[in-house]
Motif scaffolding. Structure first.
Motif, PDB file in Angstrom:
ATOM      1  N   TYR A  16      15.476 -13.014  33.262  1.00 34.32           N
ATOM      2  CA  TYR A  16      14.615 -12.549  32.167  1.00 34.32           C
ATOM      3  C   TYR A  16      14.855 -13.383  30.901  1.00 34.32           C
ATOM      4  O   TYR A  16      13.906 -13.778  30.230  1.00 34.32           O
ATOM      5  CB  TYR A  16      14.885 -11.078  31.844  1.00 34.32           C
ATOM      6  CG  TYR A  16      14.380 -10.100  32.864  1.00 34.32           C
ATOM      7  CD1 TYR A  16      13.021  -9.957  33.110  1.00 34.32           C
ATOM      8  CD2 TYR A  16      15.263  -9.288  33.572  1.00 34.32           C
ATOM      9  CE1 TYR A  16      12.553  -9.039  34.043  1.00 34.32           C
ATOM     10  CE2 TYR A  16      14.802  -8.359  34.497  1.00 34.32           C
ATOM     11  CZ  TYR A  16      13.456  -8.242  34.725  1.00 34.32           C
ATOM     12  OH  TYR A  16      12.989  -7.337  35.647  1.00 34.32           O
ATOM     13  N   ILE A  19      13.266 -16.824  31.022  1.00 34.09           N
ATOM     14  CA  ILE A  19      11.817 -16.738  30.811  1.00 34.09           C
ATOM     15  C   ILE A  19      11.500 -16.477  29.344  1.00 34.09           C
ATOM     16  O   ILE A  19      10.626 -17.123  28.761  1.00 34.09           O
ATOM     17  CB  ILE A  19      11.199 -15.653  31.716  1.00 34.09           C
ATOM     18  CG1 ILE A  19      11.320 -16.060  33.183  1.00 34.09           C
ATOM     19  CG2 ILE A  19       9.748 -15.379  31.343  1.00 34.09           C
ATOM     20  CD1 ILE A  19      11.009 -14.956  34.175  1.00 34.09           C
ATOM     21  N   SER A  53       6.170 -12.548  28.175  1.00 36.21           N
ATOM     22  CA  SER A  53       7.469 -12.763  27.529  1.00 36.21           C
ATOM     23  C   SER A  53       8.002 -11.470  26.908  1.00 36.21           C
ATOM     24  O   SER A  53       9.206 -11.204  26.957  1.00 36.21           O
ATOM     25  CB  SER A  53       7.384 -13.874  26.482  1.00 36.21           C
ATOM     26  OG  SER A  53       6.661 -13.463  25.336  1.00 36.21           O
ATOM     27  N   CYS A  56       9.316  -9.361  29.719  1.00 36.75           N
ATOM     28  CA  CYS A  56      10.600  -9.893  30.178  1.00 36.75           C
ATOM     29  C   CYS A  56      11.709  -9.578  29.170  1.00 36.75           C
ATOM     30  O   CYS A  56      12.851  -9.338  29.565  1.00 36.75           O
ATOM     31  CB  CYS A  56      10.513 -11.391  30.424  1.00 36.75           C
ATOM     32  SG  CYS A  56       9.634 -11.784  31.951  1.00 36.75           S
ATOM     33  N   GLY A  59      12.837  -6.410  29.998  1.00 35.51           N
ATOM     34  CA  GLY A  59      13.652  -6.517  31.196  1.00 35.51           C
ATOM     35  C   GLY A  59      15.116  -6.790  30.906  1.00 35.51           C
ATOM     36  O   GLY A  59      15.978  -6.506  31.738  1.00 35.51           O
ATOM     37  N   LEU A  70       8.401  -9.420  37.537  1.00 34.35           N
ATOM     38  CA  LEU A  70       8.935 -10.663  38.109  1.00 34.35           C
ATOM     39  C   LEU A  70       8.328 -10.934  39.480  1.00 34.35           C
ATOM     40  O   LEU A  70       8.039 -12.084  39.822  1.00 34.35           O
ATOM     41  CB  LEU A  70      10.458 -10.592  38.229  1.00 34.35           C
ATOM     42  CG  LEU A  70      11.254 -10.701  36.948  1.00 34.35           C
ATOM     43  CD1 LEU A  70      12.741 -10.709  37.264  1.00 34.35           C
ATOM     44  CD2 LEU A  70      10.879 -11.927  36.144  1.00 34.35           C
ATOM     45  N   GLU A  73       4.909 -12.305  38.965  1.00 35.99           N
ATOM     46  CA  GLU A  73       4.986 -13.706  38.524  1.00 35.99           C
ATOM     47  C   GLU A  73       5.270 -14.627  39.712  1.00 35.99           C
ATOM     48  O   GLU A  73       4.651 -15.683  39.863  1.00 35.99           O
ATOM     49  CB  GLU A  73       6.079 -13.842  37.465  1.00 35.99           C
ATOM     50  CG  GLU A  73       6.311 -15.243  36.974  1.00 35.99           C
ATOM     51  CD  GLU A  73       5.258 -15.764  36.027  1.00 35.99           C
ATOM     52  OE1 GLU A  73       5.400 -16.898  35.557  1.00 35.99           O
ATOM     53  OE2 GLU A  73       4.279 -15.046  35.735  1.00 35.99           O
TER      54      GLU A  73
END
Length: 133
Positions: A16, A19, A53, A56, A59, A70, A73
């Motif tokens: 995370y 990213i 973003s 994440c 996350g 995820l 993605e």
């Protein structure tokens, strides 16, 4: 429910964080400082990446609860790489723009490393789904 080790949680948080930092450097300056209106696709992509973003970043605090983002993605990039980039590359017809997108998408190889797959299998495959009525 399968217990996820602290090591795996930190590994997942590392994915995370990778990213979040990558998109903070690449996308957020464009979001904050764009001077002219974007074309439709560019605006959609930048806004989706900004939202991704932020999810994440969430996350980092809730790594297991944010696993579906995820997995999404990883899946869309794998699908795009296999049905768009690979045929173009194998036929020698890939242009520079597509190559740049493919290289960006290949960063997704880090995602499966951080995902606790036993937990995913137990939670999303074996566990009974929510009732329909």
């Amino acid at each position: 429910m399968n217990e996820v080790s602290l090591f795996r949680l930190y590994l997942l948080r590392g994915v995370y964080l990778f990213i979040v930092v990558g998109l903070f450097v690449k996308v957020w300056p464009e979001i904050i400082h764009h001077d002219t209106p974007w074309e439709l696709k560019e605006g959609v992509v930048n806004c989706m990446l900004a939202a991704f973003s932020l999810l994440c970043a969430l996350g980092l605090r809730y790594p297991l609860q944010m696993l579906p983002i995820l997995i999404w993605e990883m899946l869309w990039k794998a699908i795009w790489l296999s049905i768009v980039a690979l045929p173009l590359w194998s036929s020698g017809q890939m242009d520079d723009a597509t190559m740049n997108v493919a290289i960006s998408c290949l960063v997704v190889v880090i995602v499966p490393i951080g995902i606790p797959w036993r937990f995913v299998f137990a939670r999303y495959v074996k566990k009974r789904g929510d009732r329909w009525r």
